[in-house]
Scaffold this motif. Structure first.
Motif, PDB file in Angstrom:
ATOM      1  N   LYS A  74     -22.934  27.889   8.344  1.00 52.70           N
ATOM      2  CA  LYS A  74     -22.225  28.933   7.282  1.00 52.70           C
ATOM      3  C   LYS A  74     -23.447  29.291   5.585  1.00 52.70           C
ATOM      4  O   LYS A  74     -24.009  29.671   5.336  1.00 52.70           O
ATOM      5  N   ASN A  75     -22.711  27.732   5.451  1.00 51.32           N
ATOM      6  CA  ASN A  75     -23.394  26.943   4.160  1.00 51.32           C
ATOM      7  C   ASN A  75     -23.896  25.987   3.851  1.00 51.32           C
ATOM      8  O   ASN A  75     -23.373  24.643   4.598  1.00 51.32           O
ATOM      9  N   VAL A  76     -24.822  25.466   2.860  1.00 56.39           N
ATOM     10  CA  VAL A  76     -25.609  24.664   3.311  1.00 56.39           C
ATOM     11  C   VAL A  76     -25.608  24.263   1.658  1.00 56.39           C
ATOM     12  O   VAL A  76     -26.369  24.883   0.707  1.00 56.39           O
ATOM     13  N   LYS A  79     -15.259  22.856   9.269  1.00 55.83           N
ATOM     14  CA  LYS A  79     -16.153  21.735   9.744  1.00 55.83           C
ATOM     15  C   LYS A  79     -16.572  21.279   8.887  1.00 55.83           C
ATOM     16  O   LYS A  79     -18.234  22.380   8.565  1.00 55.83           O
ATOM     17  N   VAL A  80     -17.570  20.050   9.282  1.00 54.71           N
ATOM     18  CA  VAL A  80     -18.327  19.293   7.938  1.00 54.71           C
ATOM     19  C   VAL A  80     -19.495  18.513   8.587  1.00 54.71           C
ATOM     20  O   VAL A  80     -19.030  17.894   9.061  1.00 54.71           O
ATOM     21  N   GLY A  81     -20.328  18.705   7.666  1.00 57.68           N
ATOM     22  CA  GLY A  81     -21.964  18.064   8.095  1.00 57.68           C
ATOM     23  C   GLY A  81     -22.144  17.338   6.772  1.00 57.68           C
ATOM     24  O   GLY A  81     -22.121  17.762   5.703  1.00 57.68           O
ATOM     25  N   LEU A  82     -22.337  15.845   6.969  1.00 59.70           N
ATOM     26  CA  LEU A  82     -23.288  15.172   5.371  1.00 59.70           C
ATOM     27  C   LEU A  82     -24.722  14.699   5.912  1.00 59.70           C
ATOM     28  O   LEU A  82     -24.234  13.546   6.819  1.00 59.70           O
ATOM     29  N   LEU A  83     -25.762  14.463   5.306  1.00 59.14           N
ATOM     30  CA  LEU A  83     -26.886  14.350   5.225  1.00 59.14           C
ATOM     31  C   LEU A  83     -26.667  13.273   3.785  1.00 59.14           C
ATOM     32  O   LEU A  83     -26.794  13.977   2.877  1.00 59.14           O
ATOM     33  N   ASP A  84     -27.434  12.417   4.051  1.00 60.61           N
ATOM     34  CA  ASP A  84     -27.972  11.242   3.524  1.00 60.61           C
ATOM     35  C   ASP A  84     -29.419  11.888   2.985  1.00 60.61           C
ATOM     36  O   ASP A  84     -30.596  10.828   3.579  1.00 60.61           O
ATOM     37  N   TYR A 112     -19.505  23.669   6.220  1.00 61.06           N
ATOM     38  CA  TYR A 112     -20.093  23.778   5.107  1.00 61.06           C
ATOM     39  C   TYR A 112     -21.232  22.244   5.663  1.00 61.06           C
ATOM     40  O   TYR A 112     -21.096  21.210   6.327  1.00 61.06           O
ATOM     41  N   PHE A 113     -22.368  22.157   4.815  1.00 62.76           N
ATOM     42  CA  PHE A 113     -23.715  21.148   4.949  1.00 62.76           C
ATOM     43  C   PHE A 113     -23.743  20.752   3.956  1.00 62.76           C
ATOM     44  O   PHE A 113     -24.420  21.311   3.342  1.00 62.76           O
ATOM     45  N   LEU A 114     -23.166  19.244   3.320  1.00 63.95           N
ATOM     46  CA  LEU A 114     -23.714  18.781   2.227  1.00 63.95           C
ATOM     47  C   LEU A 114     -24.743  18.013   2.417  1.00 63.95           C
ATOM     48  O   LEU A 114     -24.782  16.904   3.399  1.00 63.95           O
ATOM     49  N   ILE A 115     -25.767  17.874   1.670  1.00 64.73           N
ATOM     50  CA  ILE A 115     -27.022  16.786   1.243  1.00 64.73           C
ATOM     51  C   ILE A 115     -26.517  16.377  -0.363  1.00 64.73           C
ATOM     52  O   ILE A 115     -26.924  16.841  -0.989  1.00 64.73           O
ATOM     53  N   ASP A 116     -26.561  15.243   0.185  1.00 66.66           N
ATOM     54  CA  ASP A 116     -27.060  14.070  -0.881  1.00 66.66           C
ATOM     55  C   ASP A 116     -27.968  13.807  -0.878  1.00 66.66           C
ATOM     56  O   ASP A 116     -28.896  13.169  -1.245  1.00 66.66           O
ATOM     57  N   PHE A 117     -28.620  14.576  -2.117  1.00 63.97           N
ATOM     58  CA  PHE A 117     -30.400  14.609  -2.891  1.00 63.97           C
ATOM     59  C   PHE A 117     -30.410  13.303  -3.129  1.00 63.97           C
ATOM     60  O   PHE A 117     -28.757  12.044  -3.454  1.00 63.97           O
ATOM     61  N   PRO A 118     -31.324  13.232  -2.999  1.00 60.96           N
ATOM     62  CA  PRO A 118     -31.821  11.832  -4.220  1.00 60.96           C
ATOM     63  C   PRO A 118     -31.448  12.186  -5.564  1.00 60.96           C
ATOM     64  O   PRO A 118     -31.610  13.360  -5.857  1.00 60.96           O
ATOM     65  N   PRO A 119     -31.527  11.077  -6.308  1.00 61.94           N
ATOM     66  CA  PRO A 119     -31.546  11.081  -7.940  1.00 61.94           C
ATOM     67  C   PRO A 119     -32.827  11.857  -8.478  1.00 61.94           C
ATOM     68  O   PRO A 119     -33.267  12.060  -7.979  1.00 61.94           O
ATOM     69  N   GLY A 120     -32.408  12.480  -9.685  1.00 62.12           N
ATOM     70  CA  GLY A 120     -33.594  13.101 -10.367  1.00 62.12           C
ATOM     71  C   GLY A 120     -34.436  15.023  -9.625  1.00 62.12           C
ATOM     72  O   GLY A 120     -33.476  14.809  -9.283  1.00 62.12           O
TER      73      GLY A 120
END
Length: 371
Positions: free
Chosen positions: A102-104, A133-138, A216-224
């Motif tokens: 539903k939400n990225v 319901k949660v997903g997390l991508l590094d 929710y699909f959270l994406i932990d972006f790299p810095p910068g």
């Protein structure tokens, strides 16, 4: 006295316009269509170019306007009357990746060391504890931290056949489905890849994984701000971005750049809000005390300046570091200072996403029937 305007006069004038690099004029190359319309002194026609991204379109159209005014009649109304068409059709719109999500959400920071991954992990767990319901991508290919923070460094995702294709099964812990490049490489070896290779690896973790239904699909972006960021925003329809910073002015300067990257017209991802991490230091034995060692309310001031919400302020306590190192994140303890802070952050985050979705929801036409 004005010249009598007729199609041949216009074509003869256009023969003076050369297409760059070929030496041929635009009429000879077939760019000028046969639909030259003349209404008094107003002239209009269309030009057909081979590609929509032809870099000379604007300059050639401008040269055509000048040639008509110079070689035909200076009184002709031509500016703005040349329509540009392209022979190459626009590529078909790609099917939406992750249709069951539903939400990225992009969790980003302008610089490293501000606790972005800590916020990503604890926000994901707090959302899961609230029943989402949660997903997390590094997505930090070169410095993956999720395996360590979840105490799953030895985990190796399995493959599962679905409809004749094998999909990666995310590791699930604390109610969160997660994937990281750290699950596929040796923990002690550096990942030395060019940007394109890193981008392709991320695309595989997104498209070739069985994420299932997610709120929710959270994406932990790299810095910068890098090409990986562009790859992700071009690959996925991102609902919005959460920007993490400390209140320190050096960090806030980079946070501004991060916000600018997402709001840039070429990226156009809305900012859901800012999270002020390390907002103050609170000793465990003196929970009422606050020591603003990185400055006071810097993110609050930046949020007001940039007209975006301040979603939460997370204090520094020793348990945050210990929880990240041991694989037992602080958000698991809802009664702790930081656990309550992350629970509050999750509530603010959900409200911001719902507000954003309501503002972008398609409007429905309401018919009113009079009695």
């Amino acid at each position: 006295m004005s010249t009598k305007i007729y199609p041949k006069l216009i074509l003869d004038a256009l023969r003076n316009v050369r297409y760059p690099g070929t030496g041929k004029d635009v009429v000879e190359m077939g760019f000028v269509s046969d639909d030259i319309h003349i209404d008094g002194m107003k002239v209009s026609f269309s030009m057909l170019f081979d590609k929509p991204n032809d870099p000379f379109i604007k300059s050639v159209v401008k040269a055509c306007e000048t040639a008509i005014l110079t070689y035909a009649d200076p009184n002709i109304e031509i500016k703005g009357n040349i329509e540009v068409k392209t022979a190459q059709a626009a590529p078909p719109k790609a099917a939406k990746l992750l249709p069951q999500v539903k939400n990225v959400i992009a969790v980003s920071s302008g610089k490293g060391g501000v606790g972005k991954s800590t916020v990503s992990v604890n926000l994901a767990i707090s959302l899961a504890k609230k029943g989402y319901k949660v997903g997390l991508l590094d997505a930090d290919i070169f410095g993956p931290s999720l395996p360590k923070m979840f105490n799953e460094e030895d985990a190796r995702p399995l493959l599962e056949p679905i409809d004749g294709k094998e999909y990666i099964v995310p590791i699930e812990k604390y109610g969160v489905k997660m994937l990281s490049i750290g699950f596929f490489v040796n923990r002690d070896e550096a990942v030395v890849w060019r940007g394109a290779m890193a981008g392709n690896a991320l695309k595989q973790l997104i498209a070739d994984a069985d994420w299932g239904d997610l709120d929710y699909f959270l994406i932990d972006f790299p810095p910068g701000t890098s090409d990986i960021h562009l790859t992700l925003v071009q690959t996925l329809a991102i609902t919005g971005a959460v920007v993490v910073s400390t209140p320190q002015q050096v960090a806030l300067a980079d946070a501004r750049k991060g916000i600018n990257m997402f709001t840039n017209e070429k990226v156009n991802v809305p900012i859901l809000g800012l999270v002020e991490n390390m907002a103050w230091f609170t000793p465990a034995e003196l929970p009422e005390n606050k020591y603003y060692i990185f400055g006071k309310e810097g993110c609050k001031a930046l949020a007001e300046e940039m007209n975006v919400p301040l979603l939460g302020q997370i204090p520094i306590v020793q348990s945050i570091c210990e929880g990240g190192d041991s694989g037992v994140p602080v958000s698991l303890n809802e009664n702790s200072i930081t656990g309550m802070a992350f629970a509050s952050l999750a509530d603010s985050f959900v409200a911001s996403v719902e507000k954003r979705n309501a503002e972008h929801a398609p409007t429905q036409k309401v018919e009113v029937h009079k009695q």
